[in-house]
Design a protein around this motif. Structure first.
Motif, PDB file in Angstrom:
ATOM      1  N   LEU A 105      35.388  95.664  55.937  1.00 17.27           N
ATOM      2  CA  LEU A 105      36.772  95.266  55.704  1.00 17.27           C
ATOM      3  C   LEU A 105      36.843  93.961  54.918  1.00 17.27           C
ATOM      4  CD1 LEU A 105      39.786  95.654  56.020  1.00 17.27           C
ATOM      5  CD2 LEU A 105      39.607  94.641  58.317  1.00 17.27           C
ATOM      6  N   VAL A 106      36.032  92.998  55.270  1.00 15.97           N
ATOM      7  CA  VAL A 106      36.013  91.726  54.541  1.00 15.97           C
ATOM      8  C   VAL A 106      35.641  91.962  53.076  1.00 15.97           C
ATOM      9  CG1 VAL A 106      34.803  89.514  54.296  1.00 15.97           C
ATOM     10  CG2 VAL A 106      35.618  90.245  56.535  1.00 15.97           C
ATOM     11  N   GLN A 107      34.683  92.817  52.820  1.00 10.84           N
ATOM     12  CA  GLN A 107      34.283  93.101  51.441  1.00 10.84           C
ATOM     13  C   GLN A 107      35.429  93.727  50.652  1.00 10.84           C
ATOM     14  OE1 GLN A 107      30.697  95.412  51.664  1.00 10.84           O
ATOM     15  NE2 GLN A 107      29.492  93.686  52.393  1.00 10.84           N
ATOM     16  N   ILE A 108      36.210  94.582  51.282  1.00 10.79           N
ATOM     17  CA  ILE A 108      37.377  95.166  50.619  1.00 10.79           C
ATOM     18  C   ILE A 108      38.424  94.098  50.365  1.00 10.79           C
ATOM     19  CG2 ILE A 108      39.340  96.733  50.953  1.00 10.79           C
ATOM     20  CD1 ILE A 108      37.342  98.558  52.513  1.00 10.79           C
ATOM     21  N   LEU A 109      38.713  93.287  51.370  1.00 16.14           N
ATOM     22  CA  LEU A 109      39.751  92.257  51.245  1.00 16.14           C
ATOM     23  C   LEU A 109      39.391  91.213  50.188  1.00 16.14           C
ATOM     24  CD1 LEU A 109      40.630  91.838  55.013  1.00 16.14           C
ATOM     25  CD2 LEU A 109      42.011  92.975  53.258  1.00 16.14           C
ATOM     26  N   GLU A 110      38.113  90.885  50.059  1.00 15.16           N
ATOM     27  CA  GLU A 110      37.683  89.922  49.041  1.00 15.16           C
ATOM     28  C   GLU A 110      38.046  90.393  47.636  1.00 15.16           C
ATOM     29  OE1 GLU A 110      33.708  87.845  50.975  1.00 15.16           O
ATOM     30  OE2 GLU A 110      33.477  89.699  49.805  1.00 15.16           O
ATOM     31  N   GLN A 111      38.127  91.701  47.449  1.00 20.98           N
ATOM     32  CA  GLN A 111      38.427  92.259  46.129  1.00 20.98           C
ATOM     33  C   GLN A 111      39.913  92.237  45.798  1.00 20.98           C
ATOM     34  OE1 GLN A 111      35.914  93.071  43.991  1.00 20.98           O
ATOM     35  NE2 GLN A 111      34.736  92.138  45.636  1.00 20.98           N
TER      36      GLN A 111
END
Length: 101
Positions: free
Chosen positions: A47-53
């Motif tokens: 989820l963090v990796q998605i949100l960073e984008q």
């Protein structure tokens, strides 16, 4: 209209057009522990990796607006101010009690 993306499309020497300035763009994600506790570590990391984008529409920049999407049967709500994304809430999609991991 899809921009030409040389790293993903078949002509690596082509110009990126309007997508060039966004390459490498990442937001700082503030993910409060109370929301992290609802998800297993592997889902938190994804989820963090998605949100960073920056999953917002590219034409939105309202710092007062709360955005959201469904991720792994969870409704994720977040706001963005400048380059910081803050997770506002995470709730099960069905509204029922959270799954037991």
């Amino acid at each position: 209209i899809k921009p030409y993306l040389p790293y993903a499309d078949s002509y690596p020497d082509a110009s990126c057009g309007f997508s060039q300035p966004l390459q490498g763009h990442c937001l700082q994600v503030e993910f409060p522990q109370r929301w992290r506790n609802l998800l297993p570590p592997a889902l938190c990391e994804a989820l963090v990796q998605i949100l960073e984008q920056d999953p917002r529409p590219a034409y939105h920049s309202d710092s007062q607006r709360v955005y959201g999407f469904v991720f792994a049967d969870w409704n994720v709500r977040f706001a963005v101010s400048g380059s910081v994304l803050t997770v506002c809430s995470i709730k099960p999609v069905s509204g029922e009690e959270a799954p037991r991991w």
